[in-house]
Design a protein around this motif. Structure first.
Motif, short mmCIF file in Angstrom:
data_model
loop_
_atom_site.label_atom_id
_atom_site.label_comp_id
_atom_site.label_asym_id
_atom_site.label_seq_id
_atom_site.Cartn_x
_atom_site.Cartn_y
_atom_site.Cartn_z
N ARG A 53 0.84 -1.20 0.00
CA ARG A 53 0.00 0.00 0.00
C ARG A 53 0.87 1.25 0.00
O ARG A 53 1.88 1.33 0.70
N VAL A 113 -0.31 4.84 0.85
CA VAL A 113 -1.50 5.55 1.32
C VAL A 113 -1.08 6.64 2.30
O VAL A 113 -0.01 6.59 2.89
N ASP A 160 -2.49 -1.13 -3.37
CA ASP A 160 -3.25 0.13 -3.29
C ASP A 160 -2.25 1.27 -3.40
O ASP A 160 -1.44 1.48 -2.50
N SER A 181 -1.88 5.39 -4.05
CA SER A 181 -2.70 6.60 -4.05
C SER A 181 -1.89 7.82 -3.65
O SER A 181 -0.85 7.72 -3.00
N ASN A 238 -5.58 -4.37 -8.49
CA ASN A 238 -5.01 -3.24 -7.77
C ASN A 238 -5.97 -2.05 -7.78
O ASN A 238 -6.87 -1.95 -8.62
N PHE A 239 -5.74 -1.12 -6.87
CA PHE A 239 -6.50 0.12 -6.78
C PHE A 239 -5.52 1.27 -7.00
O PHE A 239 -4.62 1.49 -6.20
#
Length: 604
Positions: A267, A269, A300, A302, A406-407
């Motif tokens: 991640r 994030v 993830d 972002s 995946n995001f």
């Protein structure tokens, strides 16, 4: 013409990638605390961690474990794992906090190794990586702008303003409709106006007429300064359950002879309970000049300062001939263009088409200060070889990859930037990417020279929502080149299938393909495409390809051959500006349209 059917062999586009795990004859582990590491206070743990790593390497230890805790690295002594085999590093759910501008973790020349279960972060008390800036006032003559930084009562002493990236003040996400960005090179002197307000001089007021009171910006103080986790020359490497809250550069970097590796359940994030506007100040995962064969799944990514995922190898545009065996290259760096003896160099025409000329490198001399290198080849170069040729270093191929489940969301640039082929991109979710969700690209110009083209790529079963926020590339799935001459008719992208994707709420085109051959657009659903205001000349060229009037429709193809567009469906619940499929008549050959629903026409 007949439709293509299954001309892409499924076994070709689904790489056979197997990542080997560590193998142990006799398992033995040690703890970092055995070597003096402590999770209490802010003492630096760098030396203790390195002692533990070296012990594991020389004694053939199977696993290095970390008791769960908060570990600081404050004096620039950061962990380096070099040359370990059949090894595992388990962070035990710990957090590692860094405050020196140096790669947090370096993993190199390791084989059959695993790294798992830890979090890394930058110490923001030592200086923020980026800040939220709000336009408070623009001078009447445009010669300055006052920015307020609401996160602070008073701005920190060390507060470089490196870039100004448009931000949506309502959602606090990167990008806003028709947003413009600029960088610190364009501005003049800065001065404190007291409290949290900074005045920024604007030497060229006419360039900043877009500034208005209330606009929000992500102001980066770091960009490409230090990466979180660097991977160099590893084989059969797995990174799992890692979290990166922030880093003053890329989050993950993979280069060199790196091959057969995997990111799973990782991640990038924002740390909860903070007002941070950024995670990694550059790419989430940056893969360049490598040997490919990797898997990224269930991750993830972002709030990156650049692309979530960038896969490319670097080329060079133009050279100066010294003699029949030797050339000089300009605007190059050893880290970006790692030429070495024995590397096979292919020369391409300026339109990316093959010259049929290739030669191995015999020797390289670098002049980093002048950004130059001299390459001597092992064979003579033909007299007629044009100095505007593009050089591909075929030692590298970052292709052969699987990117799935995946995001990719709420980042400044593209969701995925693809310059390499033999790939499968499936079952991913893209949301509010400032640029295209998926950008397929190759090109060479003064600023950038990346990619050797793509062959064998499948993009399927992805969900794409509210991307291309700033109208960067006029399409949420974009395929094109950048060259001094503009578009090329040479099909640098071949055998690509884009199917079963859902695209929701894109401001302009849903899909644009060009410079390609044998491409299928099939069974895609477009919901509310072309829903944004048209970008005009007054909006400028920032973050958008030139000649925006060139783009038409919801689906478009140009400079192409053998493109098959079938069974796509368009549905709009709100008024939109365009609703057709556009095939550019002068540059397109052998384009077939069939059974597409909801388009006003299928124009040619």
């Amino acid at each position: 013409m007949e439709l293509a059917g299954e001309w892409i062999n499924e076994s070709k586009v689904t790489p056979d990638i197997e990542i080997m795990s560590p193998t142990w004859k006799a398992y033995k582990n040690v703890s970092v605390t055995d070597f003096g590491a402590q999770a209490e206070g802010k003492r630096c743990n760098g030396a203790a961690f390195q002692r533990a790593i070296e012990y594991c390497k020389h004694e053939g230890i199977s696993e290095l474990v970390v008791p769960k805790g908060l570990y600081y690295f404050s004096d620039g002594n950061h962990p380096t794992f070099d040359g370990l085999s059949d090894f595992r590093f388990d962070g035990g759910g710990s957090e590692f906090i860094f405050s020196s501008v140096k790669a947090f973790f370096v993993i190199q020349h390791c084989a059959r190794s695993e790294f798992r279960n830890f979090t890394v972060d930058w110490d923001w008390e030592c200086g923020p990586l980026a800040s939220i800036g709000i336009v408070r006032e623009v001078a009447g003559d445009g010669r300055y702008v006052d920015l307020a930084f609401p996160e602070y009562e008073a701005v920190p002493d060390a507060f470089p303003l490196r870039t100004f990236n448009a931000m949506n003040p309502a959602t606090l996400t990167p990008g806003c409709e028709l947003g413009r960005e600029f960088n610190g090179i364009q501005i003049g002197e800065t001065s404190s106006m007291g409290g949290n307000v900074v005045r920024v001089e604007l030497p060229t007021p006419e360039s900043f007429r877009f500034l208005k009171r209330g606009q929000a910006y992500i102001v980066r103080h770091y960009i490409y300064d230090a990466n979180a986790i660097e991977l160099h020359g590893n084989a059969h490497l797995t990174l799992s359950n890692l979290t990166i809250y922030s880093a003053p550069g890329h989050a993950f970097v993979s280069t060199g002879d790196q091959h057969h590796w995997k990111l799973e359940r990782c991640r990038i994030v924002k740390r909860p309970g903070t007002t941070r506007c950024i995670t990694a100040t550059a790419d989430g995962c940056h893969i360049s000049n490598s040997q490919g064969y990797f898997i990224i799944e269930h991750c993830d990514f972002s709030y990156n300062g650049d692309d979530c995922l960038n896969i490319h190898d670097n080329s060079v545009h133009g050279f100066q001939r010294i003699d029949a065996w030797t050339i000089r290259l300009n605007r190059v760096h050893a880290w970006r263009n790692p030429f070495g003896p024995g590397d096979p160099i292919e020369f391409r025409h300026a339109d990316l088409s093959p010259t049929g000329i290739a030669a191995p490198v015999a020797a390289v001399q670098w002049d980093e200060e002048r950004q130059q290198c001299v390459i001597e080849f092992a064979s003579e170069l033909p007299v007629g070889l044009a100095e505007q040729s593009i050089l591909f270093n075929r030692r590298y191929d970052s292709g052969h990859y699987i990117v799935r489940y995946n995001f990719f969301h709420q980042n400044r640039a593209r969701g995925i930037l693809l310059h390499a082929g033999d790939g499968l991109v499936e079952h991913n979710h893209f949301y509010m990417n400032q640029g295209s969700a998926i950008q397929i690209e190759c090109g060479a110009e003064a600023r950038w020279a990346e990619g050797f083209g793509i062959r064998n790529l499948v993009i399927r079963d992805n969900q794409i929502e509210s991307s291309d926020v700033n109208h960067w590339n006029m399409a949420v799935i974009y395929m094109g080149v950048y060259l001094d001459q503009g578009r090329t008719n040479y099909p640098i992208f071949e055998d690509v299938r884009i199917e079963n994707n859902t695209i929701v709420n894109c401001p302009q085109l849903a899909i644009y393909v060009s410079s390609c051959e044998r491409v299928i657009l099939r069974n895609n659903v477009l919901l509310n495409p072309n829903a944004g205001p048209l970008k005009t000349e007054q909006d400028g060229d920032d973050n958008c390809v030139a000649n925006r009037d060139y783009y038409h429709g919801s689906l478009m193809a140009s400079h192409c051959n053998e493109v098959y567009i079938e069974n796509n469906r368009r549905l709009s619940l709100i008024p939109t500006l365009e609703s057709h499929i556009y095939i550019e008549p002068n540059t397109s050959r052998n384009v077939a349209l069939r059974d597409n629903i909801g388009f006003a026409n299928e124009s040619r």
